[in-house]
Design an enzyme around this catalytic site. Sequence first.
Site, short mmCIF file in Angstrom:
data_model
loop_
_atom_site.label_atom_id
_atom_site.label_comp_id
_atom_site.label_asym_id
_atom_site.label_seq_id
_atom_site.Cartn_x
_atom_site.Cartn_y
_atom_site.Cartn_z
CG PHE A 262 42.41 57.97 40.73
CD1 PHE A 262 43.35 58.72 40.03
CD2 PHE A 262 41.99 56.77 40.17
CE1 PHE A 262 43.85 58.30 38.81
CE2 PHE A 262 42.49 56.33 38.95
CZ PHE A 262 43.42 57.10 38.27
CG ASP B 15 52.85 52.97 42.22
OD1 ASP B 15 52.61 51.76 42.16
OD2 ASP B 15 53.99 53.44 42.22
CG HIS C 14 46.08 58.69 33.90
ND1 HIS C 14 46.27 59.72 34.80
CD2 HIS C 14 46.11 57.55 34.62
CE1 HIS C 14 46.41 59.21 36.01
NE2 HIS C 14 46.31 57.89 35.93
CE1 TYR D 178 47.35 60.65 43.93
CE2 TYR D 178 45.74 60.03 45.58
CZ TYR D 178 46.04 60.53 44.33
OH TYR D 178 45.03 60.90 43.49
#
Length: 220
Positions: free
Chosen positions: A78, A65, A187, A67
């Site tokens: 990211f 997703d 992750h 931010y």
Amino acid sequence: MAVKIESSWAERLAGDFAQPYFQRLTEFVRQEYAAGPCYPPGSKIFAAFDLCPFDKVKVVILGQDPYHEPGQAEGLCFSVADGVQQPPSLVNIFKEIQDDLGIPAPTSGSLRRWAEQGVLLLNATLTVRVHQAGSHQRQGWEEFTDAVIRHLATERTGLVFILWGSYAQRKGSFIDRKRHLVLQSAHPSPLSAYRGFFGNHHFSLANRFLEQQGLTPINW
């Protein structure tokens, strides 16, 4: 349906843009952005594609997703805009790069420089409502980004797909490992980084693979 996206991607994805699911998705996104703050800004929804044309892609990093807090998302997974505090996952990514390659962590959290070198920073869902993680999931974005991955996986050879966490690994499960290098680990989130993200050496492994093909490595 006219979508403002880089021309090589527009050509590849024209069939998807014409599909009923994408038309429903477009209407949903328009309504959401009209109703209240959503991210990234409308002009940056397809930034990952605009900065990294189809034939220039060397590496694909898959996120989930955007931010969802104000000022963070800039259309690249990211990545955060210049001047924005680096989120914990990004801090951990830079830590692994430092440990792997000896490159000091940058002050800016923007990964535009990666995108411009051929790193497609692709979120599975390209938009989100303010303060509400996952709020635009299951509206059609996942189908669209599956199509993106499929085009790359079948029409290109010798790409590096970096899949962090179970979500990304499921989404990339159909990629032919004989045709591409697929790197998987935990992750970079603080919840899981110590369970296999740190020490994965994905950045040096990706560059070694690119160099073996006579390509310029990524300046991480």
